[in-house]
Design an enzyme around this catalytic site. Structure first.
Site, short mmCIF file in Angstrom:
data_model
loop_
_atom_site.label_atom_id
_atom_site.label_comp_id
_atom_site.label_asym_id
_atom_site.label_seq_id
_atom_site.Cartn_x
_atom_site.Cartn_y
_atom_site.Cartn_z
N ALA A 292 -39.90 -21.65 -18.11
CA ALA A 292 -40.07 -22.62 -17.03
C ALA A 292 -39.10 -23.78 -17.06
O ALA A 292 -38.72 -24.31 -16.02
CB ALA A 292 -41.50 -23.17 -17.07
N GLY A 295 -37.91 -26.94 -15.21
CA GLY A 295 -39.13 -27.12 -14.45
C GLY A 295 -39.06 -27.26 -12.96
O GLY A 295 -40.07 -27.55 -12.32
N GLY A 296 -37.91 -27.05 -12.34
CA GLY A 296 -37.81 -27.21 -10.89
C GLY A 296 -38.80 -26.35 -10.13
O GLY A 296 -39.48 -26.83 -9.21
N ASP A 361 -38.58 -16.38 -14.22
CA ASP A 361 -37.20 -16.71 -13.84
C ASP A 361 -36.38 -16.51 -15.11
O ASP A 361 -36.23 -17.43 -15.91
CB ASP A 361 -37.15 -18.15 -13.33
N CYS A 414 -30.62 -16.00 -11.32
CA CYS A 414 -29.55 -16.62 -10.52
C CYS A 414 -28.27 -15.81 -10.73
O CYS A 414 -27.18 -16.35 -10.86
CB CYS A 414 -29.35 -18.09 -10.88
#
Length: 476
Positions: A292, A295-296, A361, A414
């Protein structure tokens, strides 16, 4: 030595370039110009170069940040030009002391990309070289940079020919557009030469950043826009997400304004916002965000819970988790966010099947964000994919155990590389028969849905960071 803002700014540029190349620092503007970092850099400048000033003006700090990013982007091309105008063996440049090499890159960048007058570039580069390096370094810097300026004026700068076999062409294109050869070959095989050129051009363009208005602190997008107007920051509304604004220039002013520290907004690319849209957290949900920090996405998820539900933010990095915890408090969602310092691969040792939604993510190559993280192009290798994909598989196998029957697991990166994206999903589904890939409908724009039914953004096509996400549902 005479103290002046221009020269000291350039000295800080050189120090930052040294830290990036030799110390593993990042070139991302969002790593900021914090007081501790700047104090250390200024002390290094004073100790190494023998001059200092009390502080740098905001406009100078902005230029330092942008110049560092530009030099890192164009490093390979700059090195090629310098090496080819050097009278000695071209390998001599590679053997130069690191600080002189950075001074030459700085001077060449200003000449070739910023079109700063040659007399100003050469004068300041000579001063830096004399202060920072061996005897005779200033004389060498003077000769080399004057040669670069002369070639530019005469339009005789060295340019590699794009001829021969595919390997030779990739080598030439990699030099011209300052990318590693293996990346150029990889993308050319997948996208073709024309689209590869578009991708490299995007990566070499100064990026814009997006801000998310934080509704949890009562800040709407209109409120944020009013603040941006007061700061005289250029912006456009995001065409993709209603809480997002694209800052086309002036991000440094936003960072200094206190808006982020006050929790009124956060810097977040729209690709990350679309991943949260795909996760679709609902009030009352228990959501686990694996990997995480910083943290965005956790904060965005928490804001969408409307005070009902919980986000369990998990990360292996304790220091970055503390930043997440602090950010959650500023953003007004600390009651909804709990942090745990644990490796997501080890979560299967505890209770399983608890979460309504799990976001993974995953750590990845980051090849979708090279416009913002130019240093990554020089850090990644083709060999690193094997290690990364192994980690991604292990994290997926850990994260999926946390999903309740009927719940959702979203895997995102990403990256624009199939090895880290759809290939990982195909492999995961082969190992886990109790999950299915849920095709996307209205969660993201239709043009960003891949043929497999996943979210996939390509920078030069969609105008945002490159990203991937797959929505997996646990069979009830």
């Amino acid at each position: 030595m005479k103290e002046n803002y221009s020269l000291v700014s350039l000295a800080v540029v050189v120090v930052r370039l040294m830290r990036i190349e030799m110390g593993g620092a990042f070139s991302d503007v969002l790593n900021g110009d914090g007081e501790d970092r700047l104090d250390k850099e200024m002390e290094y400048v004073k100790r190494t170069l023998g001059f200092s000033i009390p502080s740098l003006r905001p406009e100078n700090l902005k230029l330092v940040t942008e110049e560092v990013a530009g030099i890192v982007r164009w490093k390979k091309y700059l090195d090629y030009v310098i090496s080819n105008v050097y009278d000695k063996d071209q390998n001599e440049f590679e053997r130069m002391e690191p600080i002189l090499k950075q001074v030459l890159r700085l001077g060449s960048y200003e000449l070739l990309k910023l079109e700063v007058p040659a007399y100003a570039v050469v004068n300041e580069a000579v001063k830096l070289a004399n202060a920072a390096s061996r005897a005779g370094a200033g004389k060498l810097a003077n000769a080399l940079l004057r040669a670069v300026a002369s070639h530019k004026e005469k339009n005789t700068l060295p340019v590699p020919e794009v001829i021969g076999n595919l390997r030779s062409q990739a080598r030439a294109l990699g030099t011209i557009h300052s990318h590693p050869v293996w990346m150029v070959r990889r993308w050319t095989d997948r996208y073709g030469t024309e689209d590869t050129l578009k991708l490299m051009e995007w990566n070499n363009t100064r990026p814009f950043y997006a801000l998310r208005a934080n509704n949890a602190t009562g800040t709407s997008r209109d409120d944020l826009i009013e603040q941006l107007k007061k700061l005289e920051v250029s912006y456009v509304k995001s065409p993709l997400l209603e809480d997002f604004v694209r800052v086309t220039s002036g991000l440094q002013e936003v960072l200094r304004s206190g808006l982020i520290q006050q929790g009124r907004c956060t810097v977040q690319d729209e690709s990350g916002g679309l991943v949260v849209e795909l996760l679709d957290p609902q009030p009352g949900d228990l959501v686990i965000d694996c990997c995480a920090a910083p943290g965005g996405k956790s904060l965005y998820i928490a804001s969408r819970l409307k005070g009902k539900g919980k986000v369990i933010a998990v990360d292996i990095n304790k220091a970055r988790l503390q930043l997440l915890k602090d950010s959650a408090k500023k953003a007004g969602v600390s009651e909804q966010v709990s942090v745990y310092n644990v490796d997501a691969r080890d979560m299967i040792r505890g209770k399983t099947g608890l979460a309504d939604r799990v976001l993974l993510d995953a750590p990845c190559s980051g090849l979708g964000v090279l416009s913002k993280r130019a240093d990554l192009r020089w850090r990644r290798t083709l060999e690193s994919f094997e290690e990364l994909t192994k980690l991604q598989d292990e994290l997926l196998d850990g994260a999926c155990k946390m999903v309740r029957p009927g719940g959702v697991l979203v895997y995102s990166t990403c990256s624009i590389e199939p090895d880290e994206n759809i290939d990982r999903i195909t492999s995961f589904l082969a190992r886990n028969q109790n999950f299915i890939l849920e095709p996307l409908e209205r969660e993201v724009p239709r043009e960003m849905v891949s043929r497999e039914g996943c979210f996939y953004s390509l920078p030069y096509t969609h105008g945002i960071d490159g990203a991937f996400a797959a929505k997996l549902r646990h069979k009830a």
